[in-house]
Design a protein around this motif. Sequence first.
Motif, mmCIF file in Angstrom:
data_model
loop_
_atom_site.group_PDB
_atom_site.id
_atom_site.type_symbol
_atom_site.label_atom_id
_atom_site.label_comp_id
_atom_site.label_asym_id
_atom_site.label_seq_id
_atom_site.Cartn_x
_atom_site.Cartn_y
_atom_site.Cartn_z
ATOM 1 N N VAL A 198 0.828 -1.203 0.000
ATOM 2 C CA VAL A 198 0.000 0.000 0.000
ATOM 3 C C VAL A 198 0.875 1.272 0.000
ATOM 4 C CG1 VAL A 198 -2.076 1.047 0.957
ATOM 5 C CG2 VAL A 198 -1.586 -1.335 1.449
ATOM 6 N N ARG A 199 1.742 1.365 -0.989
ATOM 7 C CA ARG A 199 2.526 2.574 -1.202
ATOM 8 C C ARG A 199 2.728 2.743 -2.708
ATOM 9 N NH1 ARG A 199 7.859 0.824 -1.896
ATOM 10 N NH2 ARG A 199 8.250 -1.322 -1.208
ATOM 11 N N TRP A 200 3.425 3.806 -3.104
ATOM 12 C CA TRP A 200 3.505 4.148 -4.525
ATOM 13 C C TRP A 200 4.606 3.402 -5.271
ATOM 14 C CZ3 TRP A 200 -0.150 6.351 -7.173
ATOM 15 C CH2 TRP A 200 -1.057 7.185 -6.524
ATOM 16 N N GLY A 201 5.770 3.282 -4.688
ATOM 17 C CA GLY A 201 6.889 2.708 -5.412
ATOM 18 C C GLY A 201 7.532 3.740 -6.334
ATOM 19 N N PRO A 202 8.507 3.344 -7.183
ATOM 20 C CA PRO A 202 9.204 4.291 -8.059
ATOM 21 C C PRO A 202 8.236 5.001 -9.004
ATOM 22 C CG PRO A 202 10.304 2.161 -8.047
ATOM 23 C CD PRO A 202 8.995 1.966 -7.353
ATOM 24 N N ASN A 203 8.215 6.340 -8.978
ATOM 25 C CA ASN A 203 7.282 7.055 -9.849
ATOM 26 C C ASN A 203 7.806 8.429 -10.261
ATOM 27 O OD1 ASN A 203 6.171 9.202 -7.795
ATOM 28 N ND2 ASN A 203 6.084 7.232 -6.732
ATOM 29 N N ARG A 204 9.073 8.745 -9.974
ATOM 30 C CA ARG A 204 9.581 10.091 -10.230
ATOM 31 C C ARG A 204 10.382 10.198 -11.524
ATOM 32 N NH1 ARG A 204 9.429 13.441 -5.745
ATOM 33 N NH2 ARG A 204 7.691 12.800 -4.430
ATOM 34 N N VAL A 205 11.103 9.141 -11.908
ATOM 35 C CA VAL A 205 12.013 9.217 -13.054
ATOM 36 C C VAL A 205 11.259 8.822 -14.323
ATOM 37 C CG1 VAL A 205 14.226 8.499 -14.006
ATOM 38 C CG2 VAL A 205 13.898 8.576 -11.523
ATOM 39 N N GLY A 206 10.939 9.805 -15.148
ATOM 40 C CA GLY A 206 10.183 9.530 -16.358
ATOM 41 C C GLY A 206 8.707 9.360 -16.075
ATOM 42 N N PRO A 207 7.886 9.235 -17.132
ATOM 43 C CA PRO A 207 6.451 9.043 -16.940
ATOM 44 C C PRO A 207 6.165 7.723 -16.227
ATOM 45 C CG PRO A 207 7.064 8.706 -19.239
ATOM 46 C CD PRO A 207 8.261 9.273 -18.561
ATOM 47 N N MET A 208 5.441 7.803 -15.116
ATOM 48 C CA MET A 208 5.077 6.640 -14.303
ATOM 49 C C MET A 208 6.310 5.869 -13.830
ATOM 50 S SD MET A 208 1.663 5.194 -16.207
ATOM 51 C CE MET A 208 2.538 4.830 -17.731
ATOM 52 N N GLY A 209 7.458 6.538 -13.766
ATOM 53 C CA GLY A 209 8.675 5.884 -13.285
ATOM 54 C C GLY A 209 9.319 4.937 -14.263
ATOM 55 N N LEU A 210 8.964 5.013 -15.555
ATOM 56 C CA LEU A 210 9.450 4.039 -16.536
ATOM 57 C C LEU A 210 10.939 4.173 -16.826
ATOM 58 C CD1 LEU A 210 6.483 3.995 -19.080
ATOM 59 C CD2 LEU A 210 7.072 2.280 -17.369
ATOM 60 N N LEU A 211 11.531 5.325 -16.505
ATOM 61 C CA LEU A 211 12.964 5.495 -16.744
ATOM 62 C C LEU A 211 13.810 5.181 -15.513
ATOM 63 C CD1 LEU A 211 13.004 8.739 -18.929
ATOM 64 C CD2 LEU A 211 13.063 6.351 -19.658
ATOM 65 N N GLN A 212 13.183 4.643 -14.469
ATOM 66 C CA GLN A 212 13.924 4.284 -13.268
ATOM 67 C C GLN A 212 15.033 3.266 -13.534
ATOM 68 O OE1 GLN A 212 13.378 5.673 -10.062
ATOM 69 N NE2 GLN A 212 15.352 4.678 -9.695
ATOM 70 N N PRO A 213 14.800 2.206 -14.354
ATOM 71 C CA PRO A 213 15.903 1.273 -14.639
ATOM 72 C C PRO A 213 17.098 1.951 -15.298
ATOM 73 C CG PRO A 213 13.810 0.285 -15.246
ATOM 74 C CD PRO A 213 13.526 1.720 -14.928
ATOM 75 N N LEU A 214 16.842 2.925 -16.180
ATOM 76 C CA LEU A 214 17.949 3.650 -16.809
ATOM 77 C C LEU A 214 18.725 4.457 -15.774
ATOM 78 C CD1 LEU A 214 19.459 4.544 -19.353
ATOM 79 C CD2 LEU A 214 17.747 6.370 -19.633
ATOM 80 N N ALA A 215 18.020 5.094 -14.855
ATOM 81 C CA ALA A 215 18.683 5.849 -13.798
ATOM 82 C C ALA A 215 19.512 4.930 -12.903
ATOM 83 C CB ALA A 215 17.649 6.605 -12.972
ATOM 84 N N ASP A 216 18.969 3.751 -12.590
ATOM 85 C CA ASP A 216 19.711 2.800 -11.765
ATOM 86 C C ASP A 216 20.976 2.331 -12.481
ATOM 87 O OD1 ASP A 216 17.808 3.005 -9.790
ATOM 88 O OD2 ASP A 216 16.695 1.221 -10.439
ATOM 89 N N ALA A 217 20.866 2.080 -13.799
ATOM 90 C CA ALA A 217 22.029 1.633 -14.566
ATOM 91 C C ALA A 217 23.122 2.706 -14.582
ATOM 92 C CB ALA A 217 21.616 1.271 -15.984
ATOM 93 N N ILE A 218 22.730 3.956 -14.808
ATOM 94 C CA ILE A 218 23.711 5.047 -14.820
ATOM 95 C C ILE A 218 24.374 5.190 -13.455
ATOM 96 C CG2 ILE A 218 23.971 7.550 -15.071
ATOM 97 C CD1 ILE A 218 21.719 7.435 -17.153
ATOM 98 N N LYS A 219 23.575 5.081 -12.388
ATOM 99 C CA LYS A 219 24.129 5.179 -11.036
ATOM 100 C C LYS A 219 25.138 4.066 -10.775
ATOM 101 C CE LYS A 219 21.818 3.613 -7.590
ATOM 102 N NZ LYS A 219 20.777 3.390 -6.552
ATOM 103 N N SER A 220 24.811 2.831 -11.194
ATOM 104 C CA SER A 220 25.731 1.713 -10.962
ATOM 105 C C SER A 220 27.035 1.885 -11.726
ATOM 106 C CB SER A 220 25.062 0.393 -11.371
ATOM 107 O OG SER A 220 23.929 0.122 -10.569
ATOM 108 N N ILE A 221 26.951 2.397 -12.947
ATOM 109 C CA ILE A 221 28.152 2.564 -13.766
ATOM 110 C C ILE A 221 29.039 3.675 -13.229
ATOM 111 C CG2 ILE A 221 28.980 3.210 -16.066
ATOM 112 C CD1 ILE A 221 26.460 1.824 -17.182
ATOM 113 N N LEU A 222 28.437 4.761 -12.738
ATOM 114 C CA LEU A 222 29.209 5.939 -12.334
ATOM 115 C C LEU A 222 29.666 5.886 -10.879
ATOM 116 C CD1 LEU A 222 27.219 8.803 -14.123
ATOM 117 C CD2 LEU A 222 29.266 7.592 -14.900
ATOM 118 N N LYS A 223 29.151 4.970 -10.087
ATOM 119 C CA LYS A 223 29.590 4.875 -8.689
ATOM 120 C C LYS A 223 31.059 4.471 -8.624
ATOM 121 C CE LYS A 223 27.218 3.122 -5.387
ATOM 122 N NZ LYS A 223 26.404 2.196 -4.567
ATOM 123 N N GLU A 224 31.723 4.870 -7.543
ATOM 124 C CA GLU A 224 33.127 4.516 -7.371
ATOM 125 C C GLU A 224 33.281 3.004 -7.224
ATOM 126 O OE1 GLU A 224 36.929 5.556 -4.437
ATOM 127 O OE2 GLU A 224 34.906 6.256 -3.949
#
Length: 355
Positions: free
Chosen positions: A39-65
């Motif tokens: 009973v919560r929203w989940g990912p919904n900020r990155v892109g429409p309905m949160g559809l770009l969240q996987p892309l954001a996660d991938a970029i974060k994983s690649i750019l992390k130290e």
Amino acid sequence: MTDPLWMVGIKAFLVVFGLLTAFAYMTLIERRLLARFQVRWGPNRVGPMGLLQPLADAIKSILKEDIVPAKADKVVFVLAPIIAITFALVGFGLIPFGPEGAFFGFDPWVIDLDVGILYLFAVSEMAVYGIFLAGWASNSKYSLLGSLRSSAALISYELALGMSLLAPVMLVGSLNLQDIVEWQDKHVWLILPMFPAFVLFTIASMAEAARTPFDLPEAEQELVGGYNTEYASIKWALFQMAEYVHLITASALIPTIYLGGWKMPGFIPDIPYVWMFLKIALFLFFFIWIRATWFRLRYDQLMRFGWGRLFPVALVWFLVVAFYVAVNGSSAQAAPQGAVEPPASQALFTPGGKA
């Protein structure tokens, strides 16, 4: 029909690309479904309905130290996640999604092996090496203990997994996945005569993919982060990727062996790809549902369940099916070469199927 080598390469590329894309969006789908269960929203900020969240996660994983421990075995430390993801990817190419020629005149599978199930069992076993080497190469007691416990648990459930696969293989008389699909089309879905094996295989598959309630490799409250404690950035993401790819492969293998594969019974038309994708989606939803509702087992409970419950039941069912096949014969004994015909006493399991 054998596809040319260049087409096999194209299909292998498409399978790998599809699995990696499916992994990316499985993370989003799982997080959204878990949010709905809780009973919560989940990912919904990155892109429409949160559809770009996987892309954001991938970029974060690649750019992390990317940190490598000073006293780690650097070669093995880097090699471990590569081993994990490689052997997770190489099994999916055997799954048939339609009849011969259904992929623009070519076969809708990458390779066709007469020992297909044996091959899948072998490559899934190799995933243990990635986990164990990750813990050993980290030069950390926490990582090593986590890798030892994870390896012991995976090997334990491999025994029940293998036994649950042997029962339908003996009845059909073939290790080839296409032969198993054709046998079910002519007779009955194997979930009916092999329901205990189906339940055992589904439970063992969850353990193989380290899913709740068998996700001890990532039990933070017990051993920090388990075997991947010292991993960060893209190397950590490769371990997560391997887990999800194992889950997708299991969700494809279960309907292939027990639910008729890409075919449907009776008057329902056989539509290549469509029914198979729907069955895969059904089992993926089931695994996420289990994660949202079931509790995590302690390590002693996990091992006791694997050795004291799952394996004995799988062994007893294997012996029952072996006795039946010894008395009545398997399909392979009565069928001509290249054909899949029923055993002499097929009436025991109902003679239905398409004309």
